[in-house]
Design a protein around this motif. Structure first.
Motif, PDB file in Angstrom:
ATOM      1  N   ASN A  41      10.849 -34.037  18.867  1.00 30.97           N
ATOM      2  CA  ASN A  41      11.974 -34.597  18.126  1.00 30.97           C
ATOM      3  C   ASN A  41      11.444 -35.584  17.094  1.00 30.97           C
ATOM      4  OD1 ASN A  41      14.372 -35.663  17.221  1.00 30.97           O
ATOM      5  ND2 ASN A  41      15.201 -36.102  19.252  1.00 30.97           N
TER       6      ASN A  41
ATOM      7  N   SER B  13      13.311 -37.460  15.236  1.00 26.10           N
ATOM      8  CA  SER B  13      14.220 -38.597  15.118  1.00 26.10           C
ATOM      9  C   SER B  13      13.685 -39.786  15.890  1.00 26.10           C
ATOM     10  CB  SER B  13      15.599 -38.228  15.655  1.00 26.10           C
ATOM     11  OG  SER B  13      16.412 -39.379  15.770  1.00 26.10           O
TER      12      SER B  13
ATOM     13  N   SER C 210      15.231 -41.781  17.542  1.00 23.33           N
ATOM     14  CA  SER C 210      15.963 -41.924  18.798  1.00 23.33           C
ATOM     15  C   SER C 210      15.268 -41.214  19.940  1.00 23.33           C
ATOM     16  CB  SER C 210      17.381 -41.370  18.633  1.00 23.33           C
ATOM     17  OG  SER C 210      17.343 -39.993  18.282  1.00 23.33           O
TER      18      SER C 210
ATOM     19  N   GLN D 189      15.552 -42.103   8.291  1.00 25.96           N
ATOM     20  CA  GLN D 189      14.708 -42.322   9.458  1.00 25.96           C
ATOM     21  C   GLN D 189      15.135 -43.564  10.240  1.00 25.96           C
ATOM     22  OE1 GLN D 189      13.185 -39.367  10.068  1.00 25.96           O
ATOM     23  NE2 GLN D 189      11.250 -40.384  10.446  1.00 25.96           N
TER      24      GLN D 189
ATOM     25  N   PRO E 281      21.159 -43.362  16.504  1.00 26.44           N
ATOM     26  CA  PRO E 281      21.728 -42.089  16.990  1.00 26.44           C
ATOM     27  C   PRO E 281      23.238 -42.036  16.793  1.00 26.44           C
ATOM     28  CG  PRO E 281      20.147 -42.962  18.571  1.00 26.44           C
ATOM     29  CD  PRO E 281      20.332 -44.015  17.527  1.00 26.44           C
TER      30      PRO E 281
ATOM     31  N   GLN F 107      23.967 -41.270  13.096  1.00 27.83           N
ATOM     32  CA  GLN F 107      23.688 -39.865  12.806  1.00 27.83           C
ATOM     33  C   GLN F 107      24.760 -38.951  13.387  1.00 27.83           C
ATOM     34  OE1 GLN F 107      19.635 -39.181  14.173  1.00 27.83           O
ATOM     35  NE2 GLN F 107      18.883 -39.329  12.078  1.00 27.83           N
TER      36      GLN F 107
END
Length: 394
Positions: free
Chosen positions: A69, A71, A73, A173, A177, A180
Motif C-alpha cells: 500500500n 498510502s 495510512s 500523500q 484516510p 481520502q
C-alpha cells in the motif's frame, strides 16, 4: 548493493529529476530493498530492461490485494472492486480492457483532437484578455485535460471544476484516510448517479457507449470504470502540461522544436521520457523469481521505477539531458505489457496540441518568479507543480 532499505516516498531530486537515491542505483546493482508505507519490505528496480521484464512477466501480479500500500495510512488493501481493472490480472483485466478499447474509436479521437484545439484557443484567449501574470496551471494546464476527460465521459459542465479538485485530492500523500475516503465516496456517488442517468437517457460519449454496448455491465462496474478513466486522464496530463512548460521555459532554445509540426511528435515523446511525473508502479511475485541476481520471494512487492528506467544510459545517450531533437523511442512513461496505459494516445494528442498552441500564442512567455520559487508537488503521488506563475510581453 544497498543493505539498508530505502523508504517510500522518495523525494524527487528537483523539478525534473527522479530521486537521487534511485538515480545512484544506475552506478551499481540496479535492485534495492524498499520499505513501503504499510511497513512491508519489498524491492525497487531501475534498469529499463528489468522494468520491462517485470511488467511483462505473468509471474508478477497487479492484483490490488496482493501488493503493498503506497498510502501513508498503510494497511492491507482489499481486492479491486468490479470494474477497477487496473488492480486485476487476466482474464478479468482483459475483459474490462477490451470493452474500453472498443470505445476509443478513431472517430472519437478525431473529434476530440478538434475539440482540444478549440479548448486550447479558448483558454489562450482568456489568458490574453486577463493579461499577465497568470497561473498557467489554473488557467491552462489543468482545465484542458479536465474538460476533455469530462466530455469524454459525458460529465455536465457544472460538475467539471469540482471534479478536477476532487481527483487532485486523491493523490495527496499527506491526506488522512478519512479525507481520502470522503473524497472517494463523493466522486463515486456522483458517477453512480451519472451512470443511472445514462441508462435512462443514452448519450453519445464513452460512458454512454459502455452503458449501451457494455455486455451487461452493472452500475457498480460502470461507475468504477468511469472513476478509473477520470483519475488517469486528468491529473497526470495536467501535470505533464504544467511541468513540461516549466522544462521548456528552462530550455528556451528548444521551444522551436515543439512548435514545429514536423518535430512536435518526437518532442512530446522526449518530454514524456525526461519528466518524472509518476514514481512507478507495483507488482507482486506469485512465486519465487530471480531479478537482477536477487531472489524475489513469492508475496514480495516490486516497485518498478519508470522515471529512472527512462534515464537508463544503456538505452538513452546522455539520459539526464533534455534534448527534444533526439530520436526518442522505447520509453516506459506509460508502462509496459498488458497494463500499458489505455489512454496514452489521448494524452499524446493533448500535449501535441497544447504545448505548440501556448508558445505560438505567447512567444515571449517566461516565468514570473525565479524557478526556485515555483511550488512543487512534493507531497503528491503524481508529481508536478502546484502553480506556474508566467508572464509575457503584451
Amino acid at each position: 548493493m544497498t543493505t539498508e532499505p530505502l523508504t517510500f516516498p522518495l523525494a524527487n531530486a528537483g523539478p525534473f529529476d527522479p530521486p537521487s537515491e534511485l538515480m545512484a542505483m544506475r552506478e551499481g546493482r540496479p535492485i534495492a530493498p524498499l520499505r513501503l508505507p504499510d511497513g512491508r519490505l519489498g524491492w525497487v528496480v531501475v534498469r529499463r530492461a528489468t522494468v520491462r521484464s517485470v511488467l511483462a512477466d505473468p509471474r508478477f501480479s497487479a492484483r490490488q490485494e496482493l501488493r503493498g500500500n503506497l498510502s501513508p495510512s498503510g494497511g492491507s488493501l482489499p481486492p479491486a472492486p468490479p470494474g477497477m481493472f487496473i488492480g486485476m490480472d487476466p482474464p478479468d483485466h482483459t475483459h474490462y480492457r477490451h470493452l474500453l478499447t472498443g470505445q476509443f474509436t478513431v472517430r472519437r479521437m478525431r473529434q476530440l483532437t478538434a475539440r482540444i484545439e478549440q479548448l486550447a484557443e479558448e483558454h489562450l484567449d482568456r489568458m490574453a484578455a486577463a493579461g499577465p501574470p497568470v497561473d498557467l496551471v489554473a488557467t491552462y494546464a489543468r482545465p484542458i485535460p479536465a474538460m476533455v476527460i469530462c466530455e469524454l465521459l459525458g460529465v455536465p459542465d457544472e460538475f467539471r471544476e469540482r471534479f478536477g479538485q476532487q481527483v487532485a485530492e486523491l493523490s495527496r500523500q499527506d491526506a488522512t484516510p478519512e479525507e481520502q475516503q470522503r473524497t472517494l465516496v463523493g466522486i463515486l456517488t456522483y458517477l453512480g448517479e451519472l451512470v443511472r442517468e445514462k441508462r435512462s437517457t443514452p448519450t453519445d460519449d464513452l460512458l454512454g457507449g459502455l452503458v449501451v454496448d457494455g455486455a451487461g455491465l452493472t452500475d457498480e462496474e460502470l461507475t468504477n470504470l468511469a472513476f478509473m478513466l477520470l483519475g488517469a486522464g486528468l491529473d497526470t496530463t495536467a501535470n505533464m502540461l504544467g511541468l513540461g512548460t516549466l522544462a521548456l521555459l528552462a530550455h528556451p532554445e528548444q521551444i522551436p522544436v515543439i512548435t514545429n509540426p514536423d518535430t512536435v511528435d518526437n518532442a512530446v515523446e522526449e518530454l514524456l521520457r525526461y519528466l518524472a511525473i509518476v514514481p512507478g508502479t507495483l507488482r507482486t511475485a506469485l512465486e519465487d523469481v530471480e531479478v537482477e541476481g536477487v531472489t524475489v520471494r513469492a508475496g514480495e512487492t516490486v516497485m518498478v521505477s519508470l522515471p529512472v528506467a527512462n534515464r537508463d544510459p544503456e538505452r538513452f545517450a546522455d539520459p539526464d539531458t533534455l534534448d527534444l531533437t533526439r530520436q526518442t523511442s522505447g520509453h516506459v512513461a506509460f508502462g509496459h505489457g498488458v497494463h500499458q496505459c489505455l489512454g496514452q494516445q489521448l494524452a499524446r494528442v493533448e500535449m501535441r496540441v497544447a504545448f505548440p498552441a501556448l508558445f505560438r500564442r505567447f512567444p515571449t512567455l517566461r516565468l514570473a518568479v525565479p524557478q526556485e520559487e515555483v511550488p512543487l508537488r512534493d507531497e503528491m503521488l503524481i508529481f508536478g507543480v502546484h502553480r506556474l506563475p508566467v508572464t509575457w510581453e503584451d
